[in-house]
Scaffold this active site. Structure first.
Site, PDB file in Angstrom:
ATOM      1  CB  SER A   1     -10.049  63.240 -65.062  1.00  0.00           C
ATOM      2  OG  SER A   1      -9.580  64.594 -64.941  1.00  0.00           O
TER       3      SER A   1
ATOM      4  CB  THR B   1      -7.022  65.304 -70.933  1.00  0.00           C
ATOM      5  OG1 THR B   1      -5.831  64.817 -70.748  1.00  0.00           O
ATOM      6  CG2 THR B   1      -8.181  64.228 -70.721  1.00  0.00           C
TER       7      THR B   1
ATOM      8  CE  LYS C   1      -3.679  67.660 -73.218  1.00  0.00           C
ATOM      9  NZ  LYS C   1      -2.528  68.190 -72.428  1.00  0.00           N
TER      10      LYS C   1
ATOM     11  CG  ASP D   1      -1.336  71.303 -71.185  1.00  0.00           C
ATOM     12  OD1 ASP D   1      -2.157  71.381 -70.204  1.00  0.00           O
ATOM     13  OD2 ASP D   1      -1.754  70.717 -72.125  1.00  0.00           O
TER      14      ASP D   1
ATOM     15  CB  ALA E   1       9.862  65.432 -79.904  1.00  0.00           C
TER      16      ALA E   1
END
Ligand code: ATR
Length: 274
Positions: free
Chosen positions: A14, A62, A66, A102, A128
């Site tokens: 990350s 992350t 989430k 986000d 989606a």
């Protein structure tokens, strides 16, 4: 010193620790920011250990946690509730507050760094899952002319579209559609591919954005460019912009994203030149 973390799996690569350290330096704030890898399915146990041993002030969450983070919080913001996802935790005594930055990060990056206008824009979101739905929810506040969610599995697109009040369809349905802004929120890049959308969907596209980022153009960025998109971007700008929103929630200070983005981009470019 206040302690912050990014929780994920895998999370060791990350960029968030580096980003938040650069933000903190802008204000001479002393803070630590580290990665924490939780076992899949082990979010609650991992949080118990983290809170007991480190008393964090805040954390980012992350992939793939989430939704676990959303369920874990004592209180969430309306925008987190809309996406059923949390990427930012704020620890307030025994209570945990959750938010998602986000969508705002994406909007800020596209409008500020890329200089694109969302007002009146026809926007296509590919994917989606949590990322795609989160984007759709954030874009609904921006006055877009049309928001269309397309997904490999059309049923998932339709259920996201119905829940969020957006148009929806399969990739094949896109054959007769035109968009100004196209965003790849699928995880197709993990299999080294671009989502299988018809090339003609890019013919009036002024900006194509892949939410994943890499030193080299992603398969989606290559497809978009070859198919006529005027400008293509990866997700590095959004990564920095969503981090800035989290940082502001924790510290009350809004960092300057530009030098941070430029430094990370230059590091990527240098790694390719080697
Ligand atoms: P996230 O929360 O990151 O969005 P997710 O909920 O697992 O992750 O969703 C992943 C998305 O990427 C889904 O839209 C998925 O499509 P399906 O619903 O059809 O599975 C999409 N996806 C993954 N691999 C893909 C591929 N090779 N081509 C196109 N779409 C892909």
């Amino acid at each position: 010193m206040d302690k912050y973390f990014v929780i994920g799996h895998p999370v060791k690569h990350s960029l968030s620790p580096e980003i938040h350290k650069m933000f903190a330096a802008q204000f001479d704030i002393e803070m630590s920011y580290e990665t924490r890898d939780f076992e899949p399915g082990g979010f609650i146990e991992g949080m118990a250990v983290l809170r007991r041993e480190d008393s964090p002030k805040g954390a980012n969450v992350t992939h793939p946690f989430k939704m676990d983070a959303y369920q874990y919080c004592d209180e969430v913001t309306p925008r987190a509730r809309k996406c059923e996802a949390v990427n930012t935790l704020i620890f307030d005594g025994n209570r945990v507050l959750g938010d998602t930055t986000d969508g705002k990060g994406f909007v800020n990056d596209v409008t500020q760094r890329c200089g694109a206008s969302l007002t009146g824009a026809r926007v296509l979101i590919l994917g989606a899952g949590g990322a795609g739905r989160g984007l759709a929810a954030a874009l609904q506040e921006e006055g877009c002319a049309r928001i269309y969610i397309a997904n490999r599995t059309p049923e998932r697109a339709h259920s996201a579209g119905a829940a969020l009040g957006c148009a929806s369809g399969s990739f094949v349905d896109l054959i007769s559609e035109k968009f100004d802004i196209i965003v790849n929120a699928t995880s197709a890049a993990f299999s080294g591919a671009a989502p299988a959308v018809p090339n003609c969907v890019f013919s009036e596209c002024s900006l194509a954005v892949d939410l994943t980022y890499a030193a080299l153009p992603t398969p989606f960025m290559q497809l978009a460019k070859e198919s006529g998109a005027v400008r293509v971007e990866d997700g590095l700008g959004m990564l920095v912009a969503q981090a800035a929103e989290s940082f502001a929630l924790w510290t009350g200070r809004m960092p300057d994203t530009k030098p941070v983005y430029e430094k990370l981009r230059a590091a990527f470019d240098a790694s390719v030149a080697l």
